[in-house]
Design a protein around this motif. Structure first.
Motif, PDB file in Angstrom:
ATOM      1  N   ARG A  94       0.855  -1.177   0.000  1.00  0.00           N
ATOM      2  CA  ARG A  94       0.000   0.000   0.000  1.00  0.00           C
ATOM      3  C   ARG A  94       0.890   1.226   0.000  1.00  0.00           C
ATOM      4  O   ARG A  94       1.886   1.285   0.696  1.00  0.00           O
ATOM      5  CB  ARG A  94      -0.900   0.010   1.240  1.00  0.00           C
ATOM      6  N   ASP A 136     -14.872  -1.020   0.860  1.00  0.00           N
ATOM      7  CA  ASP A 136     -14.159  -2.279   1.023  1.00  0.00           C
ATOM      8  C   ASP A 136     -13.283  -2.578  -0.194  1.00  0.00           C
ATOM      9  O   ASP A 136     -12.166  -3.070  -0.065  1.00  0.00           O
ATOM     10  CB  ASP A 136     -15.156  -3.424   1.238  1.00  0.00           C
ATOM     11  N   GLU A 138     -12.101  -0.223  -2.200  1.00  0.00           N
ATOM     12  CA  GLU A 138     -11.030   0.777  -2.151  1.00  0.00           C
ATOM     13  C   GLU A 138      -9.936   0.375  -1.168  1.00  0.00           C
ATOM     14  O   GLU A 138      -8.753   0.655  -1.385  1.00  0.00           O
ATOM     15  CB  GLU A 138     -11.618   2.137  -1.772  1.00  0.00           C
ATOM     16  N   SER A 139     -10.319  -0.312  -0.108  1.00  0.00           N
ATOM     17  CA  SER A 139      -9.331  -0.724   0.886  1.00  0.00           C
ATOM     18  C   SER A 139      -8.347  -1.745   0.321  1.00  0.00           C
ATOM     19  O   SER A 139      -7.269  -1.940   0.872  1.00  0.00           O
ATOM     20  CB  SER A 139     -10.021  -1.302   2.123  1.00  0.00           C
ATOM     21  N   GLN A 140      -8.713  -2.389  -0.784  1.00  0.00           N
ATOM     22  CA  GLN A 140      -7.861  -3.397  -1.401  1.00  0.00           C
ATOM     23  C   GLN A 140      -6.968  -2.812  -2.504  1.00  0.00           C
ATOM     24  O   GLN A 140      -6.076  -3.484  -3.006  1.00  0.00           O
ATOM     25  CB  GLN A 140      -8.722  -4.506  -2.015  1.00  0.00           C
ATOM     26  N   PRO A 144      -5.528   3.899  -3.207  1.00  0.00           N
ATOM     27  CA  PRO A 144      -6.952   4.007  -2.901  1.00  0.00           C
ATOM     28  C   PRO A 144      -7.549   5.393  -3.102  1.00  0.00           C
ATOM     29  O   PRO A 144      -8.758   5.527  -3.242  1.00  0.00           O
ATOM     30  CB  PRO A 144      -7.014   3.607  -1.420  1.00  0.00           C
TER      31      PRO A 144
END
Length: 202
Positions: A94, A136, A138-140, A144
């Motif tokens: 990330r 959810d 976007e969290s992956q 993001p």
């Protein structure tokens, strides 16, 4: 800075519209093969922060995956106004940095990986499929955040980048090639953005 550039800069500063705080730039491996391409990137990054951006995302599409390590090494060494975080095609970290660079990661590939990650969570019983929301997904995503302004040089297409993130972004296309992109071109993009009324899908 030439007279015309100063004129544009004055118009940008006088306009009461909001400046883009997150600017995204889509360029290609071919763009970076041109003489002076890295210097252009360094200039654009400086201009972005000079005109009130607080983060910049750069997507570099590659045709030959074998070129990615060399590109990553070269991009990590650019003279940028803030710290640069560079990701290769298979990097799943990330990223949360003022300047983020992604190499060879198309939007379809990123979205597919996000959906696959959620599917694994459902399979393990960690998530209810009926409860999955936009946040959810976007969290992956590795990137993001949604940009305010996305700039694409040379052609009016996104080239499979930032498919999810650019849904509500203001898109600015210019037929100026990357090697010829100047401060006046960046200022035109910012001024165009400031004149728009953002609707966010409404």
């Amino acid at each position: 800075m030439g007279l015309y550039d100063r004129y544009l800069a004055a118009r940008v500063r006088r306009h009461d519209g909001a400046s883009p705080s997150h600017v995204a730039i889509v360029i290609t491996e071919r763009d970076l093969l041109e003489r002076g391409a890295y210097e252009t990137l360094e200039d654009v990054l400086r201009w972005a922060f000079e005109y009130e951006a607080d983060r910049v995302t750069v997507y570099v599409s590659v045709l030959d995956p074998a070129a990615a390590p060399t590109l990553a090494s070269e991009l990590a060494e650019i003279d940028a106004p803030r710290a640069v975080d560079v990701r290769g095609p298979d990097d799943t970290r990330r990223v949360d940095a003022p300047i983020s660079v992604g190499i060879g990661l198309g939007g379809k590939r990123e979205f597919t990986r996000a959906v696959r990650g959620l599917a694994h969570e459902v399979e393990r019983g960690e998530r209810d499929p009926d409860g999955i929301r936009d946040a959810d997904i976007e969290s992956q995503l590795v990137f993001p955040d949604e940009p305010d302004l996305l700039i694409k040089t040379g052609a009016e297409r996104l080239s499979d980048f930032m498919i999810w993130q650019s849904v509500y972004a203001e898109l600015y296309f210019t037929d100026v090639n990357w090697r010829d992109f100047r401060k006046r071109d960046y200022l035109r993009a910012v001024l165009d953005y400031k004149k728009r009324s953002r609707r966010f899908g409404r």
